[in-house]
Design a protein around this motif. Structure first.
Motif, PDB file in Angstrom:
ATOM      1  N   ALA A 178       0.802  -1.225   0.000  1.00  0.00           N
ATOM      2  CA  ALA A 178       0.000   0.000   0.000  1.00  0.00           C
ATOM      3  C   ALA A 178       0.835   1.276   0.000  1.00  0.00           C
ATOM      4  O   ALA A 178       0.323   2.340  -0.376  1.00  0.00           O
ATOM      5  CB  ALA A 178      -0.943   0.006   1.214  1.00  0.00           C
ATOM      6  N   TYR A 179       2.102   1.184   0.404  1.00  0.00           N
ATOM      7  CA  TYR A 179       2.912   2.398   0.547  1.00  0.00           C
ATOM      8  C   TYR A 179       4.257   2.228  -0.159  1.00  0.00           C
ATOM      9  O   TYR A 179       4.812   1.133  -0.202  1.00  0.00           O
ATOM     10  CB  TYR A 179       3.163   2.711   2.027  1.00  0.00           C
ATOM     11  N   ASP A 180       4.762   3.341  -0.656  1.00  0.00           N
ATOM     12  CA  ASP A 180       6.086   3.364  -1.275  1.00  0.00           C
ATOM     13  C   ASP A 180       7.118   3.614  -0.170  1.00  0.00           C
ATOM     14  O   ASP A 180       7.466   4.765   0.119  1.00  0.00           O
ATOM     15  CB  ASP A 180       6.146   4.461  -2.342  1.00  0.00           C
ATOM     16  N   LEU A 181       7.585   2.544   0.456  1.00  0.00           N
ATOM     17  CA  LEU A 181       8.495   2.691   1.585  1.00  0.00           C
ATOM     18  C   LEU A 181       9.830   3.283   1.165  1.00  0.00           C
ATOM     19  O   LEU A 181      10.473   3.995   1.954  1.00  0.00           O
ATOM     20  CB  LEU A 181       8.712   1.333   2.263  1.00  0.00           C
ATOM     21  N   HIS A 182      10.252   3.012  -0.049  1.00  0.00           N
ATOM     22  CA  HIS A 182      11.524   3.590  -0.514  1.00  0.00           C
ATOM     23  C   HIS A 182      11.423   5.114  -0.555  1.00  0.00           C
ATOM     24  O   HIS A 182      12.327   5.818  -0.087  1.00  0.00           O
ATOM     25  CB  HIS A 182      11.885   3.049  -1.893  1.00  0.00           C
ATOM     26  N   GLU A 183      10.319   5.628  -1.087  1.00  0.00           N
ATOM     27  CA  GLU A 183      10.154   7.081  -1.191  1.00  0.00           C
ATOM     28  C   GLU A 183      10.000   7.703   0.191  1.00  0.00           C
ATOM     29  O   GLU A 183      10.555   8.773   0.475  1.00  0.00           O
ATOM     30  CB  GLU A 183       8.942   7.395  -2.075  1.00  0.00           C
TER      31      GLU A 183
END
Length: 270
Positions: A178-183
């Motif tokens: 659900a989330y772009d953890l890298h960003e």
């Protein structure tokens, strides 16, 4: 101290007024604001333009004292700064007190409502939601999502639920989906690259103002995901520690500089 790309003049100015004027009923001389932001490399022209623009947007109000122009906070700016203060000092960047609940919002909009779909997605992302699948978005904890739907006039197209994940659900995998953890992590890594191991500041006033502005920029769109379901080396943990240690170290010296730098007056009733 050069301005980081994230710390725009308006952000720095809001931080300045939040530090000096929030809940104190005072206004600040425009010349003092120019001197203060000049210590961070903001030109006089840019500061004057920002003051005028913020007054036009109902973020600052003018108050004339003889030949001098002072600026104070409006109700709108006060609300923004109180929200920022809560994000910095109350909520923080590390969600280590998650209660295990999620807010779920599902929506279905026809193709003719593309603009409304874009607006809804933008508001949901700002409120900490991430898209899980199709029209289903999730956010940790209790989020007042019904207010977002009502504000956009989409009550007939969306439903809001509060729930807990089943024990068979891989929450860490769900978060990654659900989330772009890298960003999200990149914001904190950039903050650490700039501030971790920073030597003693030659200008603690400028350093503290820039520190707070850049930290707020780093956390303002953080959904505050439960830390136990994030990578073990999640950079927000270290970044928050660095921020709080530096802010405490700069606070006293910065206040001493501000006392001699800023010309303030009582704010007249609106």
């Amino acid at each position: 101290m050069a301005i980081d790309s994230a710390a725009r003049p308006q952000t720095l100015m809001l931080m300045l007024f939040g530090d000096v004027a929030l809940e104190r009923d005072v206004c600040v001389f425009s010349g003092s604001v120019i001197d203060a932001l000049g210590r961070l490399g903001v030109s006089e022209h840019a500061t004057r333009s920002t003051l005028s623009r913020m007054a036009g947007r109902d973020l600052l109000r003018r108050q004339r004292e003889g030949r001098r122009m002072y600026f104070g906070l409006t109700g709108r700016a006060t609300a923004i700064l109180l929200d920022g203060r809560a994000r910095i000092w109350h909520d923080g960047a590390v969600n280590d007190r998650w209660d295990g609940t999620w807010t779920l919002l599902c929506f279905s909009l026809p193709e003719s409502m593309q603009r409304e779909r874009h607006d809804l997605r933008s508001r949901l992302a700002w409120a900490g939601f991430g898209p899980l699948q199709g029209g289903l978005w999730i956010a940790p904890g209790a989020v007042a999502a019904q207010g977002i739907v009502a504000d956009l006039g989409l009550g007939a197209h969306a439903r809001v639920f509060h729930a807990r994940a089943d024990e068979l659900t891989d929450i860490a995998a769900m978060v990654r989906d659900a989330y772009d953890l890298h960003e999200l992590g990149a914001r904190y890594r950039e903050f650490l690259d700039r501030w971790d191991g920073r030597p003693e500041a030659a200008d603690p006033f400028a350093a503290r103002l820039g520190l707070i502005a850049e930290w707020l920029d780093a956390i303002r769109r953080d959904p505050r995901l439960p830390v136990e379901h994030l990578p073990a080396d999640w950079p927000a943990v270290r970044a928050q520690k660095v921020f709080r240690e530096l802010e405490q170290a700069y606070r006293g010296p910065a206040s001493a500089v501000a006392a001699g730098l800023l010309d303030v007056r009582p704010l007249a009733p609106a």
